[in-house]
Write a protein that holds these residues in place. Structure first.
Motif, PDB file in Angstrom:
ATOM      1  N   SER A  18       0.730  -1.047   0.216  1.00 40.75           N
ATOM      2  CA  SER A  18       0.029   0.060   0.008  1.00 40.75           C
ATOM      3  C   SER A  18       0.779   1.304   0.007  1.00 40.75           C
ATOM      4  CB  SER A  18      -0.905   0.016   1.366  1.00 40.75           C
ATOM      5  OG  SER A  18      -1.671   1.029   1.468  1.00 40.75           O
ATOM      6  N   SER A  19       1.185   1.811  -1.128  1.00 38.99           N
ATOM      7  CA  SER A  19       1.984   2.783  -1.197  1.00 38.99           C
ATOM      8  C   SER A  19       1.539   4.096  -1.703  1.00 38.99           C
ATOM      9  CB  SER A  19       3.145   2.484  -2.456  1.00 38.99           C
ATOM     10  OG  SER A  19       2.508   2.780  -3.732  1.00 38.99           O
ATOM     11  N   THR A  20       2.374   5.306  -2.099  1.00 35.66           N
ATOM     12  CA  THR A  20       1.789   6.524  -2.092  1.00 35.66           C
ATOM     13  C   THR A  20       0.900   6.576  -3.114  1.00 35.66           C
ATOM     14  OG1 THR A  20       3.921   7.209  -1.283  1.00 35.66           O
ATOM     15  CG2 THR A  20       2.439   8.875  -1.997  1.00 35.66           C
ATOM     16  N   LEU A  23      -1.944   0.610  -4.801  1.00 35.55           N
ATOM     17  CA  LEU A  23      -2.002  -0.746  -4.014  1.00 35.55           C
ATOM     18  C   LEU A  23      -1.393  -1.952  -5.056  1.00 35.55           C
ATOM     19  CD1 LEU A  23      -2.357  -2.022  -1.329  1.00 35.55           C
ATOM     20  CD2 LEU A  23      -4.506  -2.564  -2.024  1.00 35.55           C
ATOM     21  N   LYS A  24      -0.361  -2.289  -4.679  1.00 35.81           N
ATOM     22  CA  LYS A  24       0.186  -3.584  -5.546  1.00 35.81           C
ATOM     23  C   LYS A  24       0.053  -4.914  -4.765  1.00 35.81           C
ATOM     24  CE  LYS A  24       3.694  -0.398  -7.111  1.00 35.81           C
ATOM     25  NZ  LYS A  24       4.415   0.799  -6.087  1.00 35.81           N
ATOM     26  N   ALA A  25       0.151  -5.882  -5.450  1.00 35.89           N
ATOM     27  CA  ALA A  25      -0.001  -7.325  -5.079  1.00 35.89           C
ATOM     28  C   ALA A  25       0.800  -8.146  -5.651  1.00 35.89           C
ATOM     29  CB  ALA A  25      -1.386  -7.897  -5.025  1.00 35.89           C
ATOM     30  N   GLY A 304      11.222   4.977  -5.946  1.00 39.37           N
ATOM     31  CA  GLY A 304       9.841   5.218  -6.153  1.00 39.37           C
ATOM     32  C   GLY A 304       9.561   6.540  -6.038  1.00 39.37           C
ATOM     33  N   THR A 305       8.289   6.858  -5.221  1.00 46.10           N
ATOM     34  CA  THR A 305       7.768   8.152  -5.229  1.00 46.10           C
ATOM     35  C   THR A 305       8.845   8.963  -4.399  1.00 46.10           C
ATOM     36  OG1 THR A 305       5.593   7.288  -4.761  1.00 46.10           O
ATOM     37  CG2 THR A 305       5.895   9.510  -4.437  1.00 46.10           C
ATOM     38  N   SER A 306       9.308   8.286  -3.388  1.00 51.30           N
ATOM     39  CA  SER A 306      10.509   8.687  -2.785  1.00 51.30           C
ATOM     40  C   SER A 306      11.498   8.004  -3.013  1.00 51.30           C
ATOM     41  CB  SER A 306      10.409   8.619  -1.019  1.00 51.30           C
ATOM     42  OG  SER A 306      10.457   7.182  -0.822  1.00 51.30           O
ATOM     43  N   ARG A 347      11.636  13.867 -10.936  1.00 48.63           N
ATOM     44  CA  ARG A 347      12.010  13.534 -12.225  1.00 48.63           C
ATOM     45  C   ARG A 347      11.119  13.821 -13.324  1.00 48.63           C
ATOM     46  NH1 ARG A 347      15.023   9.755  -8.673  1.00 48.63           N
ATOM     47  NH2 ARG A 347      13.000   8.302  -8.660  1.00 48.63           N
ATOM     48  N   GLU A 348       9.814  13.272 -12.855  1.00 46.53           N
ATOM     49  CA  GLU A 348       8.693  13.455 -13.837  1.00 46.53           C
ATOM     50  C   GLU A 348       8.513  14.811 -14.363  1.00 46.53           C
ATOM     51  OE1 GLU A 348       4.983  11.584 -12.573  1.00 46.53           O
ATOM     52  OE2 GLU A 348       5.954   9.758 -12.204  1.00 46.53           O
ATOM     53  N   ASP A 349       8.672  15.671 -13.269  1.00 45.92           N
ATOM     54  CA  ASP A 349       8.410  17.210 -13.389  1.00 45.92           C
ATOM     55  C   ASP A 349       9.580  17.502 -14.750  1.00 45.92           C
ATOM     56  OD1 ASP A 349       7.226  19.835 -12.582  1.00 45.92           O
ATOM     57  OD2 ASP A 349       9.361  20.129 -12.462  1.00 45.92           O
ATOM     58  N   GLY A 455      11.953  -0.084  -7.244  1.00 46.46           N
ATOM     59  CA  GLY A 455      10.933   0.826  -7.469  1.00 46.46           C
ATOM     60  C   GLY A 455      10.717   1.235  -8.969  1.00 46.46           C
ATOM     61  N   GLY A 456       9.771   2.019  -9.194  1.00 45.33           N
ATOM     62  CA  GLY A 456       9.456   2.302 -10.432  1.00 45.33           C
ATOM     63  C   GLY A 456      10.418   2.583 -11.295  1.00 45.33           C
ATOM     64  N   ALA A 457      11.358   3.557 -11.101  1.00 48.19           N
ATOM     65  CA  ALA A 457      12.407   4.138 -11.873  1.00 48.19           C
ATOM     66  C   ALA A 457      13.740   3.296 -12.055  1.00 48.19           C
ATOM     67  CB  ALA A 457      12.916   5.706 -11.412  1.00 48.19           C
TER      68      ALA A 457
HETATM   69  P1  ADP Z   1       5.528   3.997  -5.172  1.00 48.09           P
HETATM   70  O1  ADP Z   1       5.690   2.693  -4.616  1.00 48.09           O
HETATM   71  O2  ADP Z   1       6.456   4.885  -3.939  1.00 48.09           O
HETATM   72  O3  ADP Z   1       4.139   4.526  -5.190  1.00 48.09           O
HETATM   73  P2  ADP Z   1       6.646   3.154  -7.502  1.00 48.09           P
HETATM   74  O4  ADP Z   1       7.993   2.399  -6.867  1.00 48.09           O
HETATM   75  O5  ADP Z   1       5.666   2.510  -7.961  1.00 48.09           O
HETATM   76  O6  ADP Z   1       6.226   4.164  -6.388  1.00 48.09           O
HETATM   77  O7  ADP Z   1       7.206   4.083  -8.581  1.00 48.09           O
HETATM   78  C1  ADP Z   1       6.383   4.996  -9.294  1.00 48.09           C
HETATM   79  C2  ADP Z   1       7.245   5.945 -10.419  1.00 48.09           C
HETATM   80  O8  ADP Z   1       8.092   5.271 -11.110  1.00 48.09           O
HETATM   81  C3  ADP Z   1       6.314   6.898 -10.972  1.00 48.09           C
HETATM   82  O9  ADP Z   1       6.405   8.154 -10.296  1.00 48.09           O
HETATM   83  C4  ADP Z   1       7.332   7.097 -12.317  1.00 48.09           C
HETATM   84  O10 ADP Z   1       7.909   8.467 -12.200  1.00 48.09           O
HETATM   85  C5  ADP Z   1       8.502   6.168 -11.873  1.00 48.09           C
HETATM   86  N1  ADP Z   1       8.644   5.209 -13.353  1.00 48.09           N
HETATM   87  C6  ADP Z   1       8.068   4.506 -13.987  1.00 48.09           C
HETATM   88  N2  ADP Z   1       8.750   4.086 -15.043  1.00 48.09           N
HETATM   89  C7  ADP Z   1       9.731   4.867 -15.106  1.00 48.09           C
HETATM   90  C8  ADP Z   1      10.836   5.007 -16.156  1.00 48.09           C
HETATM   91  N3  ADP Z   1      10.911   4.108 -17.410  1.00 48.09           N
HETATM   92  N4  ADP Z   1      11.944   5.894 -16.051  1.00 48.09           N
HETATM   93  C9  ADP Z   1      11.778   6.825 -14.778  1.00 48.09           C
HETATM   94  N5  ADP Z   1      10.912   6.659 -13.744  1.00 48.09           N
HETATM   95  C10 ADP Z   1       9.932   5.596 -14.186  1.00 48.09           C
END
Ligand code: ADP
Ligand code: XUL
Length: 849
Positions: A18-20, A23-25, A304-306, A347-349, A455-457
């Motif tokens: 349950s992240s910012t 919600l993932k599983a 991730g978000t952080s 980074r998205e910004d 994390g996402g990035a």
């Molecule tokens: P959290 O779990 O903290 O909510 P995540 O780990 O799911 O966050 O990461 C989400 C973030 O991953 C997004 O805000 C997005 O900017 C970043 N993201 C996703 N794909 C990419 C990519 N190819 N390059 C850089 N950042 C990415």
């Protein structure tokens, strides 16, 4: 020995995160292979909450960021619905989860009963939505509790004491300060609260149908738990809010069982009634489990978000920077962590502004710019940053002489913008350099043996390449970038095993010798930065540029003493002054016995407007409190007494003395006592920098070279005693007018500002007299000017104070750092024409023998 083979054939382990933003599983089978995963994105799939990035930003309360509690409940229902066709819930033998750390939920009185009697025919949301004393859950992004942080730290004997006790100093996002804020600002909410959960224990509570304990690892992110005893600390509980312990319940280790799944889920989703719910924990601790981090030389970076950087350690050595939590999968060990708020969203910004909103374009820019970015460095704080604690703002610097061996020759220039490719590289390199510098300071491995990115990035290979270049080590990734839900699924299996064995078993026995066959094995994504250009990057830039720009490394002081606050201070100094003094201000003492009056409120923003706070107290006392909030790393104290009576022994404690608004007699006395550089600011109109020590050495950068220089000053007494006809012809009128006023005040025994318009005739007569004696034509001191000064009386003019205060602040920094030429030796500012003038009074010739 118990191991993976002990997990029942065909069984499944369900892990949530349950992240910012979502919600993932993740679901693992008994071979620890991922068999399913799902996600609910809050913004796009639950759009009726109208969150942005999963949160609300309160425009009326600076830094207040929260999420709607019930959104997480609705997300859980939706996620289970989405998972239903993918897996057979009856095969799930254990569930665990991860929650964004620090976020809190406030259960209303009577909600335990609601939770234990959920009806399977109705939605969760409908039944739980009224169970909260507030619908707003403060989350980790909140930075609105600085006041509460300082109050808690002060109550336990300071930031370091709190860190030693709980593993971290007080941070705005930590749950204790958040609870205190609610207790102070919404007392009814606090009173009406039966139980406070973290996001992690909240979600576990729903699954077990009663209040789940807070686990010891996530509990360490609250500023409430004794990190060594792993129990609530009475000292901090008392400093936070009354009756708090009863609202928190017990603590439990992360591998413990929270309970069996509630009948609601058995009937509605066909879970087995014996399915165990293992304690949920924080997202970073779960990532640590999911990355199977068990070697001290390994470092994890979660993007991730952080952004977080974490590793494991055998001993708890908390300091003023970073956090120590109990290791969630090793009862005797600890995890150490750094956290940045400006991660993916920042980074998205930059991607959206400079790279056509596309990661491909972003990566293309990153690849086509060279390491070092031609000296372009940037620090981007879209949100108030945690590390260092700096306000919103983007700072770009062009650094020259990066090739030189010595950092002394670095020249930094703040610039307004970069071209888009440079902007992209600047944000990535700036973030990674800061991580490296702070990780090193916190005692994390340097260089790490390897970094595991998550994390996402972490799916972005170009970003991973920059990490390898800057840290100088290989970067690994795991199968999926969501290690938090993967770690939660693994912890579910671990908790199940501990329960089956009746005692703790090491988590590694689940995968030892077999890691690569599971979904947990990590793979090399980018080899160590061992190309020539990477080595160059590290050599030139690794530490030096960071030391110069972010100020996080090598700033002197004893071990671990350069705190985040100190870093922030350096950063501010850099902005004001363009280079980093090696030493900061360690302590500040204020001496002013005057009681705070209504007039003070208008001119000094350090005075709180609340009469119950300032009433009957001295200016020094009241300002002291506000100043402590400004920069908690500086020791601020108030000194009682009359400045005109202080002696050399007292003054010996200080490096710099600033005298403001005092009579000439006091200033001369202090200068005489100090025999040091003294600044004087009289009624906001007359600032002098005069020294009796006569010599001041400093570094000047006339071109690119740094030169050692020395200035010689006349003493204050000498500077005001020069015969007027010996002074330069263009001397400002203010110099003479101030001497007349001082002379009059001295002879009449008046304090500065006590001479008013009614004294005009007497003051003008004194002026004539002095002009005659000094052979100065009277027209050099216009009577209108004298009248203006008399009319001002004791009044302070905020814009004038701001200008003189700014100049004075710079002089103090110059004096501490011995960098840059100080003003020699009077600075006058006339508010009437807005002009500032520096007057250099010639040093008198040595006396003839
Ligand atoms: P959290 O779990 O903290 O909510 P995540 O780990 O799911 O966050 O990461 C989400 C973030 O991953 C997004 O805000 C997005 O900017 C970043 N993201 C996703 N794909 C990419 C990519 N190819 N390059 C850089 N950042 C990415
Ligand atoms: C850690 C922190 C963040 C959140 C993000 O201290 O505040 O990493 O856990 O979900």
């Amino acid at each position: 020995m118990a191991g993976r083979g002990s997990l029942p054939e065909g069984s499944l382990f369900l892990g949530f995160d349950s992240s910012t933003q979502s919600l993932k599983a993740t679901v693992l089978n008994n071979e620890l292979a991922i068999v399913a995963s799902e996600i609910v994105n809050f913004d796009s799939e639950l759009p009726h909450y109208k969150t942005e990035g999963g949160v609300y930003r309160d425009s009326t309360d600076d830094g207040h960021i929260f999420s709607p509690t019930i959104m997480w409940v609705e997300a859980l229902e939706l996620l289970l619905e989405k998972l239903k066709p993918k897996i057979n819930f009856s095969k799930v033998v254990a569930i665990s989860g991860s929650g964004q750390q620090h976020g809190s939920v406030y259960w209303k009185k009577g909600s335990q009963a609601v939770l234990s009697s959920l009806e399977p025919s109705k939605s969760l949301l409908l039944q739980i939505k009224d169970a909260f004393s507030t619908m707003k859950s403060p989350i980790w992004m909140d930075s609105s509790t600085t006041k509460q942080c300082r109050e808690i730290e002060n109550a336990v004997g300071g930031a370091l004491e709190l860190a030693k006790l709980t593993g971290s100093r007080a941070y705005e996002r930590f749950t204790g300060p958040q609870i205190r804020k609610i207790y102070q600002t919404e007392p009814n909410v606090y009173e009406d609260t039966e139980r406070i959960s973290l996001v992690s224990s909240f979600m576990a509570s729903i699954l077990v149908g009663c209040y789940a304990s807070i686990d010891e690892t996530d509990g360490a992110g609250m500023s409430l738990m004794d990190i060594n005893q792993r129990t609530w600390s009475n000292t901090v509980l008392e400093a936070t809010a009354p009756g708090l312990e009863a609202k928190l319940g017990n603590l439990a280790p992360a591998y413990a069982t929270a309970g069996q799944i509630a009948p609601y889920f058995v009937e509605r989703f066909q879970f087995d009634k014996n399915c165990l719910v293992i304690q949920w924990s924080g997202d970073n601790p779960n990532s640590l489990a999911g990355l199977t981090l068990n070697t001290p030389g390994d470092l994890a970076i979660s993007l991730g978000t952080s952004d977080t950087v974490f590793g494991i350690t055998a001993e708890a050595k908390p300091s003023l920077e970073g956090h120590v939590f109990p290791n969630p999968v090793e009862p005797d060990g600890y995890m150490v962590m750094l956290c940045y708020k400006n991660g993916s969203l920042t980074r998205e910004d930059v991607r959206n502004r400079c790279a056509e909103k596309s990661w491909d374009v972003f990566n293309n820019y990153l690849e086509k710019t060279a390491p070092l970015n031609g000296g372009k460095l940037g620090f981007y704080y879209k949100d108030h940053e945690i590390l260092p604690p700096l306000p919103v703002g983007f700072h770009r610097y062009a650094v020259e002489n990066l090739d030189d061996a010595s950092s002394d020759n670095l020249i930094e220039r703040e610039v307004a913008e970069f071209d888009p490719p440079s902007e992209v590289r600047a944000i990535i390199e700036g973030q990674m350099l800061s991580m490296r510098g702070h990780a090193e300071r916190f005692g994390m491995p340097n260089p790490p043996k390897r970094i595991i990115a998550t994390g996402g990035a972490s799916s972005n290979e170009s970003i991973l390449k920059s990490i390898a270049q800057i840290f100088g080590c290989p970067v690994f990734t795991v199968q999926r970038p969501d290690s938090a839900s993967l770690g939660a699924a693994l912890r579910a299996a671990h908790g199940w095993l501990c329960n089956a064995e009746g005692s703790f078993v090491p988590i590694s026995c689940l995968y030892e010798g077999n890691l690569e066959k599971t979904s947990l094995g990590s793979k090399l994504a980018v080899p160590a930065g061992d190309k020539e250009e990477d080595r160059e990057l590290l050599k030139k830039r690794g530490i030096r540029a960071l030391a110069a720009m972010d100020g996080s490394v090598g700033g002197g002081g004893a071990e671990g003493e350069l705190t985040a606050q100190e870093t922030a201070l350096y950063d501010r100094q850099i902005r004001v002054w363009g280079s980093m003094p090696r030493r900061g201000v360690g302590s500040l003492s204020l001496m002013d016995d005057h009681m705070v009056t209504q007039d003070d409120l208008n001119v000094n923003f350090l005075n709180p407007l609340d009469e119950s706070i300032y009433g009957g107290r001295s200016r020094a006392e009241v300002c002291c409190e506000s100043l402590k909030d400004f920069n908690p790393m500086v020791r601020v104290s108030d000194e009682k007494g009359d400045p005109s009576l202080i002696d050399g022994e007292f003054l010996d404690r200080f490096d710099i003395v600033v005298v403001s608004g005092a009579s000439l007699k006091t200033k001369l006395w202090v200068v005489f006592q100090v025999l040091l550089v003294t600044f004087s600011c009289l009624k906001g109109r007359d600032t002098k920098n005069s020294a009796s020590c006569l010599h001041f050495c400093f570094q000047k950068k006339p071109g690119r070279e740094t030169e050692q220089q020395e200035l010689t000053y006349p003493s204050l007494q000498e500077a005001i005693s020069v015969p007027w006809n010996n002074l330069p012809r263009k001397m400002t009128e203010l110099y003479f007018a101030m001497r007349v006023l001082e002379n009059y005040e001295l002879s009449e025994g008046r304090s500065p500002g006590e001479t008013t318009l009614s004294d005009t005739p007497a003051v003008l007569a004194r002026m004539k007299d002095m002009c005659d004696k000094m052979s100065l034509h009277e027209s050099k001191i216009p009577s209108a000017l004298v009248e203006r000064l008399l009319a001002a009386g004791k009044k302070e003019h905020p814009p004038v104070c701001a200008i003189l205060g700014g100049i004075l602040g710079q002089e103090v920094i110059k004096s501490i750092s011995c960098k840059g030429d100080p003003i020699k030796n009077f600075f006058y500012f006339d508010a009437a024409d807005g002009k500032g003038v520096i007057e250099d009074i010639p040093t008198p010739p040595p006396p003839a023998n």
